[in-house]
Write a protein that holds these residues in place. Structure first.
Motif, PDB file in Angstrom:
ATOM      1  N   ILE A  68       5.788  -9.125   7.683  1.00 12.37           N
ATOM      2  CA  ILE A  68       7.087  -9.035   7.029  1.00 12.37           C
ATOM      3  C   ILE A  68       7.107  -9.780   5.704  1.00 12.37           C
ATOM      4  O   ILE A  68       7.836  -9.417   4.774  1.00 12.37           O
ATOM      5  CB  ILE A  68       8.200  -9.543   7.977  1.00 12.37           C
ATOM      6  CG1 ILE A  68       9.564  -9.009   7.538  1.00 12.37           C
ATOM      7  CG2 ILE A  68       8.195 -11.064   8.061  1.00 12.37           C
ATOM      8  CD1 ILE A  68       9.678  -7.508   7.677  1.00 12.37           C
ATOM      9  N   TYR A  69       6.282 -10.820   5.566  1.00 13.80           N
ATOM     10  CA  TYR A  69       6.293 -11.609   4.332  1.00 13.80           C
ATOM     11  C   TYR A  69       5.621 -10.887   3.173  1.00 13.80           C
ATOM     12  O   TYR A  69       5.711 -11.323   2.027  1.00 13.80           O
ATOM     13  CB  TYR A  69       5.635 -12.969   4.569  1.00 13.80           C
ATOM     14  CG  TYR A  69       6.309 -13.738   5.672  1.00 13.80           C
ATOM     15  CD1 TYR A  69       7.549 -14.328   5.467  1.00 13.80           C
ATOM     16  CD2 TYR A  69       5.742 -13.829   6.934  1.00 13.80           C
ATOM     17  CE1 TYR A  69       8.194 -15.009   6.484  1.00 13.80           C
ATOM     18  CE2 TYR A  69       6.377 -14.505   7.953  1.00 13.80           C
ATOM     19  CZ  TYR A  69       7.600 -15.104   7.721  1.00 13.80           C
ATOM     20  OH  TYR A  69       8.239 -15.760   8.732  1.00 13.80           O
ATOM     21  N   SER A  70       4.959  -9.798   3.466  1.00 14.52           N
ATOM     22  CA  SER A  70       4.293  -9.040   2.410  1.00 14.52           C
ATOM     23  C   SER A  70       5.140  -7.875   1.914  1.00 14.52           C
ATOM     24  O   SER A  70       4.785  -7.238   0.933  1.00 14.52           O
ATOM     25  CB  SER A  70       2.946  -8.494   2.922  1.00 14.52           C
ATOM     26  OG  SER A  70       3.148  -7.574   3.967  1.00 14.52           O
ATOM     27  N   VAL A  71       6.270  -7.616   2.583  1.00 16.64           N
ATOM     28  CA  VAL A  71       7.080  -6.469   2.189  1.00 16.64           C
ATOM     29  C   VAL A  71       8.524  -6.831   1.842  1.00 16.64           C
ATOM     30  O   VAL A  71       9.307  -5.965   1.465  1.00 16.64           O
ATOM     31  CB  VAL A  71       7.082  -5.376   3.285  1.00 16.64           C
ATOM     32  CG1 VAL A  71       5.706  -4.770   3.452  1.00 16.64           C
ATOM     33  CG2 VAL A  71       7.605  -5.924   4.600  1.00 16.64           C
ATOM     34  N   VAL A  72       8.888  -8.102   1.990  1.00 15.23           N
ATOM     35  CA  VAL A  72      10.235  -8.535   1.598  1.00 15.23           C
ATOM     36  C   VAL A  72      10.122  -9.674   0.596  1.00 15.23           C
ATOM     37  O   VAL A  72       9.091 -10.341   0.510  1.00 15.23           O
ATOM     38  CB  VAL A  72      11.074  -8.991   2.816  1.00 15.23           C
ATOM     39  CG1 VAL A  72      11.180  -7.886   3.842  1.00 15.23           C
ATOM     40  CG2 VAL A  72      10.501 -10.250   3.431  1.00 15.23           C
ATOM     41  N   SER A  73      11.181  -9.893  -0.154  1.00 16.75           N
ATOM     42  CA  SER A  73      11.182 -10.971  -1.140  1.00 16.75           C
ATOM     43  C   SER A  73      11.387 -12.311  -0.448  1.00 16.75           C
ATOM     44  O   SER A  73      11.850 -12.387   0.694  1.00 16.75           O
ATOM     45  CB  SER A  73      12.296 -10.741  -2.164  1.00 16.75           C
ATOM     46  OG  SER A  73      13.560 -10.813  -1.533  1.00 16.75           O
ATOM     47  N   ALA A  74      11.051 -13.388  -1.176  1.00 14.08           N
ATOM     48  CA  ALA A  74      11.152 -14.732  -0.614  1.00 14.08           C
ATOM     49  C   ALA A  74      12.586 -15.087  -0.237  1.00 14.08           C
ATOM     50  O   ALA A  74      12.811 -15.908   0.652  1.00 14.08           O
ATOM     51  CB  ALA A  74      10.610 -15.752  -1.621  1.00 14.08           C
TER      52      ALA A  74
END
Length: 493
Positions: free
Chosen positions: A127-133
């Motif tokens: 999920i951290y690779s497809v959503v913004s921080a």
């Protein structure tokens, strides 16, 4: 239509929804609390000794062999292929569990389940690779919560079906197979990430700050079996491999990333605070996973499933609920963890040791259940605190690296325990004696951190006394100096 699909997949809601569906169906396994009764019952006709000493150890060995390469490959291939591999492994595991027979077949089952647990990292990292921080904390909360809800619902459902509807363990496993198959289908709809934490970072060229200079916001829940949270630091604070502007050869790029990861690990463990928390993490997680792997065997020994009512599902549901509560209350604890953290680790590890000794010495199944609930709740409380203490000092990428390495060390320790204590080629101890060993193991952990915390508290008290004494001495000297000045001035007049 194609534009709509692209827009839909680029928002954070669509991949989060699909990933939550995957997590829900993967954790919806009503048969899992009843694995040992299923294996030792009429469906498989295996003995307790075969299950304990020959079959279950294979999972530990498989997990250890696969964890490190899968950890690296997951990032290199950008998560989704590994999620698909996990789905295939789930389906193969339950197909074999349903239709295969014999010790060797069940050992193959444990191998594929080791593949399942080794690939869990893809679920929490995807999920951290497809959503913004900006959305890290929210999606972490969603993904964690849905797995806890699914595990609780599955345990309750399994218990109700067994106790009230008299559903066989075979049919429970068939329901589980249907659930993991649905999860596998859902994973096909996940968008393919364009970046990853280490091998496919974009636009990162600056050096990485040291572990004591980076502060990140930690997620709201604990890491799972495995189990653990990601921090929500900006993505540009992670490990920074060589820039890819000149399109270096893949071999050189991989080597540079591995070198950078080794440097990051060295920097992280150079912090004494992170080292101590990581030491407890590795030691306690090894013991926790070992207990979870064999607790059903102990329950079946105390109350044989062929002649007693089985309440494994209800106990697991209550344990999951208590774990959620203890993890949740950590955020409201206003404690100086730098000073009292190791004391807490020692005290609660001692409680864990006591609960394991209770399970060893008692012959009452309800006492065993109670000991397990206490044990799991205490561990979840401490692992949440440890997660926060480690993640708050690191970027998300460095935390993920330490999380993976700490779990690898834990798995090495667990493998040693399995080889020596459980495996038929080692001591091959009975299940009751094993829990005496596990209780002694946690007592050893408690001793380490209680001694360390006492030394720290004594040292802190001595430092405060010395500082107070020095301050009083300076104040006294300053007062005498003023008196001497006044007396001298009076004499001169």
């Amino acid at each position: 239509m194609g534009c709509w699909k692209q827009e839909k997949s680029n928002t954070w809601t669509f991949p989060t929804l699909i990933l939550c569906l995957c997590g829900f169906f993967y954790m919806m396994k009503p048969s899992e609390p009843f694995l040992t009764p299923y294996l030792t019952g009429p469906d498989k006709n295996l003995t307790i000794d075969e299950v304990t000493n020959q079959i279950f150890p294979v999972w530990t060995y498989s997990y250890l062999a696969l964890l490190f390469p899968v950890f690296l490959i997951t990032d290199y291939v950008r998560y989704k292929p590994i999620l698909l591999l996990q789905g295939v492994s789930f389906i193969v595991t339950w197909l074999l569990l349903l239709f295969a027979h014999g010790v060797v077949a069940m050992q193959v089952v444990e191998f594929f389940y080791g593949m399942v647990t080794a690939t869990e990292v893809a679920y929490y990292a995807y999920i951290y690779s497809v959503v913004s921080a900006d959305h890290y904390q929210r999606v972490t909360s969603y993904c964690r919560s849905i797995t806890l809800v699914a595990a609780t619902v599955a345990a309750v459902l399994g218990q109700l079906l067994v106790s009230l509807a008299d559903v066989s363990y075979f049919h429970l496993n068939a329901i589980t197979l249907a659930s993991v198959s649905l999860a596998f289908v859902c994973s096909f709809f996940l968008p393919m990430p364009q970046k990853s934490m280490f091998f496919h970072r974009k636009g990162v060229t600056e050096a990485l700050p040291g572990p004591d200079k980076v502060v990140a916001t930690v997620g709201s829940d604990r890491p799972s079996s495995c189990q653990e949270d990601k921090s929500s630091a900006p993505a540009n604070r992670g490990p920074a491999p060589e820039p890819q502007a000149d399109n270096p050869k893949p071999q050189k790029h991989v080597l540079s990333v591995l070198v950078q990861l080794s440097k990051d690990l060295r920097d992280c463990y150079s912090s004494r605070k992170l080292l101590y928390w990581s030491l407890w993490w590795a030691l306690a997680t090894a013991g926790f996973n070992q207990v979870l792997n064999y607790i059903q065997v102990l329950w079946d020994f105390r109350a044989p499933s062929h002649s007693s009512a089985v309440y494994n599902g209800a106990v697991e549901a209550i344990a999951t609920f208590l774990s959620s509560v203890t993890s949740f209350v950590v955020q409201y604890m206003k404690i100086n963890w730098d000073l009292f953290g190791e004391l807490a680790l020692g005290i609660f590890s001692a409680i864990n040791a006591g609960s394991l000794f209770l399970m060893h010495f008692t012959t009452n199944i309800w006492a065993c259940y109670a000991g397990y609930l206490i044990f799991k709740a205490c561990y979840m409380l401490l692992i949440t605190i440890a997660t926060f203490q480690i993640a708050v000092n690191l970027s998300m990428e460095r935390y993920a690296l330490m999380f993976g390495f700490n779990n690898f060390v834990a798995l090495v320790i667990q493998t040693i325990l399995t080889v020596v204590v459980v495996d038929s080629r080692g001591l091959g101890l009975g299940i009751v004696t094993q829990f005496l060993i596990y209780g002694s193991y946690f007592a050893f952990i408690a001793g380490i951190f209680l001694i360390k915390s006492i030394c720290m508290l004594v040292s802190s008290t001595c430092k405060r006394k010395i500082a107070r004494s020095c301050k009083e001495h300076l104040n006294h000297a300053e007062h005498e100096s003023k008196e001497q000045i006044v007396t001298g001035y009076t004499t001169w007049l």
